[in-house]
Design an enzyme around this catalytic site. Structure first.
Site, PDB file in Angstrom:
ATOM      1  N   HIS A   1       0.862  -1.185   0.000  1.00  0.00           N
ATOM      2  CA  HIS A   1       0.000   0.000   0.000  1.00  0.00           C
ATOM      3  C   HIS A   1       0.891   1.225   0.000  1.00  0.00           C
ATOM      4  O   HIS A   1       1.725   1.401   0.883  1.00  0.00           O
ATOM      5  CB  HIS A   1      -0.921   0.017   1.221  1.00  0.00           C
ATOM      6  CG  HIS A   1      -1.908   1.153   1.182  1.00  0.00           C
ATOM      7  ND1 HIS A   1      -3.178   1.008   0.665  1.00  0.00           N
ATOM      8  CD2 HIS A   1      -1.802   2.446   1.566  1.00  0.00           C
ATOM      9  CE1 HIS A   1      -3.818   2.170   0.747  1.00  0.00           C
ATOM     10  NE2 HIS A   1      -2.998   3.055   1.281  1.00  0.00           N
ATOM     11  N   CYS A   2       0.723   2.077  -1.002  1.00  0.00           N
ATOM     12  CA  CYS A   2       1.600   3.236  -1.173  1.00  0.00           C
ATOM     13  C   CYS A   2       0.860   4.511  -0.783  1.00  0.00           C
ATOM     14  O   CYS A   2      -0.159   4.847  -1.391  1.00  0.00           O
ATOM     15  CB  CYS A   2       2.076   3.320  -2.621  1.00  0.00           C
ATOM     16  SG  CYS A   2       3.201   4.698  -2.930  1.00  0.00           S
ATOM     17  N   VAL A   3       1.382   5.211   0.223  1.00  0.00           N
ATOM     18  CA  VAL A   3       0.737   6.452   0.666  1.00  0.00           C
ATOM     19  C   VAL A   3       0.887   7.551  -0.369  1.00  0.00           C
ATOM     20  O   VAL A   3       0.070   8.482  -0.424  1.00  0.00           O
ATOM     21  CB  VAL A   3       1.318   6.921   2.018  1.00  0.00           C
ATOM     22  CG1 VAL A   3       0.998   5.921   3.107  1.00  0.00           C
ATOM     23  CG2 VAL A   3       2.823   7.154   1.925  1.00  0.00           C
TER      24      VAL A   3
END
Length: 308
Positions: free
Chosen positions: A155-157
């Site tokens: 999961h990439c912010v």
């Protein structure tokens, strides 16, 4: 002991909630860096240099053309990652039969659906206790998104989204064009940065000089950090694995989905070379390559191991 475990679960929940709350803030931050770079490169330095004539004008033309081309590809790739669903499990999905191995359908062997997660005879069947559903191969549950994601990488912010089967190529292209763009800006502004520490008089207002200095530092930092991520993901693509899978399999020397570097590359980017450097796939690749849909993945025919 129980209380400590409950506290940890609560802290993780708050952390995931905080990540979800970042939302458009991270997108605005990315656009802010792009805006500062655009102002310093186009409006402050190389735009005005177009009217200087001679070598300065030629250099400005080259820098501005490259800058805008890379910027278009960067933003195209970025918003493709942001807006593309990484891949969800279709409703009522069931694992396909493996006729070559003569395997029977585990769902029709008298075992209840809810018993699949604890039945040792069904080790090839993966089940998510949080989503209460079966999981395809290479699928993982994302605590931030609150759902299972096909071939989840992480999961990439920065993209406010999961990176999975359907947008992993776009994410890699985003890293690639970000590295090229930030490297270009760094090199283009390097003479101006050096001039800050020399006795040469620099034209411009204090505001434009500060913006140029800030743009150089930001782009240099992003270029170096993105280069590290890009090298890491190139190695993952070469081995046909994800960040999660690389962590889970640890030092395992063999990997069932490692089909060789060429085929591993095609599992992510497709076979049509015209589409390798744009965030899209050809209709032909989407039709004949199930791996691009995130549900089925070819593996070594002689490799017999348990799925994650």
């Amino acid at each position: 002991m129980h209380r400590s475990g409950a506290t940890m679960a609560w802290n993780v929940f708050k952390f995931c909630t905080a990540l979800r709350g970042l939302g458009s803030i991270m997108i605005l931050l990315v656009l802010g860096v792009v805006g500062v770079s655009y102002y310093s490169v186009v409006l402050t330095n190389f735009g005005p240099a177009l009217y200087d004539g001679g070598l300065d004008s030629l250099t400005a033309v080259v820098v501005l053309i490259l800058f805008h081309c890379l910027l278009v590809m960067l933003l195209w790739s970025y918003f493709s990652v942001v807006l593309t669903d990484p891949g969800s499990i279709p409703a009522n999905w069931r694992p396909a039969l493996d006729e070559e191995r003569g395997e029977a359908d585990p769902l029709n062997n008298g075992s209840e659906f809810n018993g699949l997660q604890t039945n040792p005879s069904n080790q090839r069947i993966r089940y998510c206790r949080k989503c209460n559903q079966l999981k395809p191969p290479r699928c993982h549950h994302c605590s931030v998104c609150g759902r299972c994601v096909l071939k989840m990488d992480h999961h990439c912010v920065w993209v406010v989204n999961c990176v999975g089967a359907l947008n992993y190529k776009y994410f890699l292209l985003f890293l690639f064009y970000t590295f090229l763009e930030t490297s270009l800006v760094t090199l283009a502004l390097l003479p101006h940065f050096i001039a800050f520490f020399s006795d040469v008089e620099i034209p411009g207002t204090p505001g434009t000089l500060a913006t140029t200095f800030l743009s150089f530092v930001l782009n240099l930092a992003f270029a170096l950090s993105v280069l590290g991520f890009l090298i890491m993901h190139i190695s993952l693509v070469a081995a046909n694995t994800t960040t999660i899978e690389a962590y889970e399999k640890k030092t395992t020397p063999k990997w069932r989905y490692d089909l060789g570097r060429k085929k591993n590359f095609e599992q992510v980017f497709g076979t049509d070379k015209r589409y390798w450097f744009i965030p899209a796939y050809s209709d032909e690749d989407l039709r004949r390559m199930p791996a691009l849909q995130g549900l089925e993945y070819p593996s070594k025919p002689d490799f017999d191991s348990q799925e994650f």
